[in-house]
Design a protein around this motif. Sequence first.
Motif, mmCIF file in Angstrom:
data_model
loop_
_atom_site.group_PDB
_atom_site.id
_atom_site.type_symbol
_atom_site.label_atom_id
_atom_site.label_comp_id
_atom_site.label_asym_id
_atom_site.label_seq_id
_atom_site.Cartn_x
_atom_site.Cartn_y
_atom_site.Cartn_z
ATOM 1 N N ALA A 361 0.832 -1.207 0.000
ATOM 2 C CA ALA A 361 0.000 0.000 0.000
ATOM 3 C C ALA A 361 0.868 1.258 0.000
ATOM 4 O O ALA A 361 0.580 2.236 -0.705
ATOM 5 C CB ALA A 361 -0.934 -0.009 1.208
ATOM 6 N N PHE A 362 1.944 1.226 0.770
ATOM 7 C CA PHE A 362 2.830 2.394 0.830
ATOM 8 C C PHE A 362 3.493 2.636 -0.526
ATOM 9 O O PHE A 362 3.625 3.782 -0.970
ATOM 10 C CB PHE A 362 3.884 2.192 1.914
ATOM 11 N N GLN A 363 3.894 1.561 -1.188
ATOM 12 C CA GLN A 363 4.492 1.692 -2.520
ATOM 13 C C GLN A 363 3.516 2.268 -3.530
ATOM 14 O O GLN A 363 3.916 2.912 -4.503
ATOM 15 C CB GLN A 363 4.999 0.333 -3.019
ATOM 16 N N GLN A 364 2.220 2.059 -3.302
ATOM 17 C CA GLN A 364 1.203 2.600 -4.201
ATOM 18 C C GLN A 364 0.892 4.073 -3.917
ATOM 19 O O GLN A 364 0.032 4.665 -4.571
ATOM 20 C CB GLN A 364 -0.090 1.782 -4.087
ATOM 21 N N GLY A 365 1.590 4.662 -2.954
ATOM 22 C CA GLY A 365 1.388 6.069 -2.647
ATOM 23 C C GLY A 365 0.298 6.332 -1.618
ATOM 24 O O GLY A 365 -0.056 7.490 -1.371
ATOM 25 N N LEU A 366 -0.244 5.290 -1.015
ATOM 26 C CA LEU A 366 -1.273 5.451 0.012
ATOM 27 C C LEU A 366 -0.612 5.785 1.349
ATOM 28 O O LEU A 366 0.453 5.267 1.657
ATOM 29 C CB LEU A 366 -2.100 4.177 0.120
ATOM 30 N N ARG A 367 -1.260 6.654 2.121
ATOM 31 C CA ARG A 367 -0.597 7.142 3.325
ATOM 32 C C ARG A 367 -1.464 7.115 4.595
ATOM 33 O O ARG A 367 -0.933 7.117 5.696
ATOM 34 C CB ARG A 367 -0.112 8.590 3.103
ATOM 35 N N ARG A 368 -2.783 7.111 4.458
ATOM 36 C CA ARG A 368 -3.626 7.234 5.663
ATOM 37 C C ARG A 368 -4.726 6.192 5.595
ATOM 38 O O ARG A 368 -5.547 6.190 4.679
ATOM 39 C CB ARG A 368 -4.197 8.646 5.745
ATOM 40 N N VAL A 369 -4.749 5.300 6.579
ATOM 41 C CA VAL A 369 -5.579 4.098 6.500
ATOM 42 C C VAL A 369 -6.713 4.108 7.527
ATOM 43 O O VAL A 369 -6.587 4.652 8.626
ATOM 44 C CB VAL A 369 -4.705 2.840 6.706
ATOM 45 N N LEU A 370 -7.815 3.499 7.125
ATOM 46 C CA LEU A 370 -8.887 3.108 8.041
ATOM 47 C C LEU A 370 -8.774 1.599 8.214
ATOM 48 O O LEU A 370 -8.762 0.867 7.222
ATOM 49 C CB LEU A 370 -10.254 3.466 7.465
ATOM 50 N N ALA A 371 -8.664 1.117 9.434
ATOM 51 C CA ALA A 371 -8.435 -0.305 9.685
ATOM 52 C C ALA A 371 -9.635 -0.929 10.366
ATOM 53 O O ALA A 371 -10.213 -0.356 11.301
ATOM 54 C CB ALA A 371 -7.182 -0.503 10.540
ATOM 55 N N VAL A 372 -10.015 -2.119 9.887
ATOM 56 C CA VAL A 372 -11.149 -2.866 10.434
ATOM 57 C C VAL A 372 -10.683 -4.296 10.695
ATOM 58 O O VAL A 372 -10.194 -4.965 9.796
ATOM 59 C CB VAL A 372 -12.334 -2.887 9.443
ATOM 60 N N ALA A 373 -10.834 -4.770 11.926
ATOM 61 C CA ALA A 373 -10.350 -6.105 12.289
ATOM 62 C C ALA A 373 -11.283 -6.744 13.308
ATOM 63 O O ALA A 373 -11.997 -6.043 14.038
ATOM 64 C CB ALA A 373 -8.931 -6.016 12.852
ATOM 65 N N PRO A 374 -11.293 -8.082 13.383
ATOM 66 C CA PRO A 374 -12.140 -8.769 14.363
ATOM 67 C C PRO A 374 -11.725 -8.436 15.800
ATOM 68 O O PRO A 374 -10.543 -8.266 16.088
ATOM 69 C CB PRO A 374 -11.901 -10.258 14.063
ATOM 70 N N ASP A 375 -12.705 -8.366 16.667
ATOM 71 C CA ASP A 375 -12.441 -8.085 18.079
ATOM 72 C C ASP A 375 -12.147 -9.391 18.807
ATOM 73 O O ASP A 375 -12.926 -9.870 19.629
ATOM 74 C CB ASP A 375 -13.654 -7.381 18.693
ATOM 75 N N ASN A 376 -10.987 -9.973 18.471
ATOM 76 C CA ASN A 376 -10.525 -11.189 19.143
ATOM 77 C C ASN A 376 -9.000 -11.188 19.152
ATOM 78 O O ASN A 376 -8.365 -10.279 18.590
ATOM 79 C CB ASN A 376 -11.086 -12.453 18.461
ATOM 80 N N ASP A 377 -8.413 -12.171 19.809
ATOM 81 C CA ASP A 377 -6.958 -12.204 19.948
ATOM 82 C C ASP A 377 -6.269 -12.242 18.587
ATOM 83 O O ASP A 377 -5.252 -11.564 18.369
ATOM 84 C CB ASP A 377 -6.531 -13.413 20.781
ATOM 85 N N TRP A 378 -6.802 -13.065 17.669
ATOM 86 C CA TRP A 378 -6.200 -13.162 16.336
ATOM 87 C C TRP A 378 -6.243 -11.819 15.621
ATOM 88 O O TRP A 378 -5.234 -11.348 15.088
ATOM 89 C CB TRP A 378 -6.934 -14.222 15.513
ATOM 90 N N GLY A 379 -7.414 -11.179 15.600
ATOM 91 C CA GLY A 379 -7.556 -9.911 14.901
ATOM 92 C C GLY A 379 -6.639 -8.844 15.471
ATOM 93 O O GLY A 379 -6.002 -8.092 14.714
#
Length: 592
Positions: A361-379
């Motif tokens: 993503a950084f190589q593609q010029g993207l700089r500011r992320v919104l992150a979504v992950a499961p609410d568990n130990d793995w996530g």
Amino acid sequence: MNSKKLLIAVVLVSLVGCAQKPSREIIAEDGALTAVPTSSLLEQAQQAIEAGEFRNADPLLQQLNASARTSKETLQYNLLALEYAIKLKNIDQSQQVLDRIKHDQLNQSSKELQIKHGLLKAEFYELSGQFLIAARERDFLSSILEGDVKETNHQFIWQDLTNLSLENLLKWAETAPNTQFADWLQLAAIAKDPEFTLKEHVMAVQEWKSAHPSHPASIKLPGGLALLAEIAQQQPKHIALMLPLSGNLANSGQAVRDGFMAAYYQTLKRGYDVPMISIIDSSAAGSISLAYGDAKALEAEWVIGPLEKRQVNTLAKLEELPLPTLALNYSDNTAVGEMPDDLYQYGLAAEDEARLIAEYAFQQGLRRVLAVAPDNDWGKRIYTAFEIRWIQLGGDVAEQRFYKQQKDYNPEIKALLNVDDSQDRYKSIRRIMSEPVEFEARRRQDADWVFLLAMPIQGRQIRPMFDFNFAGDLPIYSTSQIFSGKNNRKKDQDLNGIYFTDLPWLLEDSEIKSIVQDNHKRAKGSYARLYAMGVDAFRLYPRLNQLSVLPNSKIFGVTGDLSMDSEGRVHRKMPMARFVRGLPKAISTDQP
């Protein structure tokens, strides 16, 4: 009176500008003004950049930008500004500086400055993921380099080429036949061919050397290729394959076993030596120590396994292992210097994938992320690996949200995108205004991409919510968990547009993949990646010494490009794919 001078920066302007302005001034205690020579500023800035003192380099470069300069000094300044931007991993600023370097200035400059420009240009291409162009640039420079700089440049050529796909290496080698660069491409293609056995690799490299005796890579083989012949002579004669073949993990253990044995029989069929294999059920053995007792009683020289994390954690706590071991999972202990010497760890860690997504993503010029992950130990564990790497690269996290499993994910995504805030503002205005107010809900505008951690079922529900909440233009990236491992065009239409990283096994065809799928029904389903892991476990163990002795070396397998850190943990780099019309399609990150 003491004549100590006090430095005052007169003008601070953007690095990108090139205006010709007065040089820096010093105000002495007697009030006299003295200009600091541009050459002195250039030298100070170079020293600061080389020492990694970027806070000191920044004002010096800004002052240089505001100083009167000769044509040569302007080129020197631009090269320093380029080096500074590259060190900070600022792709956009690096491109701007490159664009303003004039070719006539470069052509009239010294050999030293031309070399510096070429090497920095190659570094920029590497930073932005343009590995083929970087390798070409370095190959072009090779003839005018000398000594250690030349040798280091050859190492970078090799690293660049091994980042490319086998298919493109072969294709581009054909476009420039009978050139030194094409020969580089051919050697890299040999190294990246996952179908070769160890001895086939040895033979192919020797044939290449014989055909190109004066090539720089023939004089000094890169990437551990020089060790292959020696490694091939130092293989164990008897291996214990230690897997859970009963109990809760039986299906997983059997998939790894069947992939391992498929690679074993393929090698045997080709007429090459293979070790004796003893298979031990680690679940039935009673304990990991008893399983090792069985392995020693069978006179095994090496162990491949166990697969269960709990058992790998037990091994990681030992001061010394009963037998050298390639574990097929990772211990929870990541402390440096605390692993037994003969313990190597290999698995399908999603942490590697999360870090890879950050880099891509950084190589593609993207700089500011919104992150979504499961609410568990793995996530949380996988998100943490992503976040650490993303921030290291220089990216920002606009917001992160951990979701619980639910039927409707719209409220979660709506809140993430601040659509609720937009609607609340509208309601407030309606209460104030007596006239009707036109309104269109809007999402937040402070992020340029989304990192989504999800299993296929959740991903199919979450992905459409971004479209519904006015964020269909945001690129979404995920790990391999988003793909079930089995093509399902109807169900996966809802995943369309998602970029993800996955095993070459699932994205490319190969002889060994066809063999496995023809003989094992489950090889096309959720266990597909474990069959691939078994194949690579067989191909990996003979080359562990290569990875251990040469930190920058890689092995190119069906689970990805494999490398090893100082603690014996094997890491994977995998290709990218995208869901198109409900099907995963490999995408080339190689730029011609």
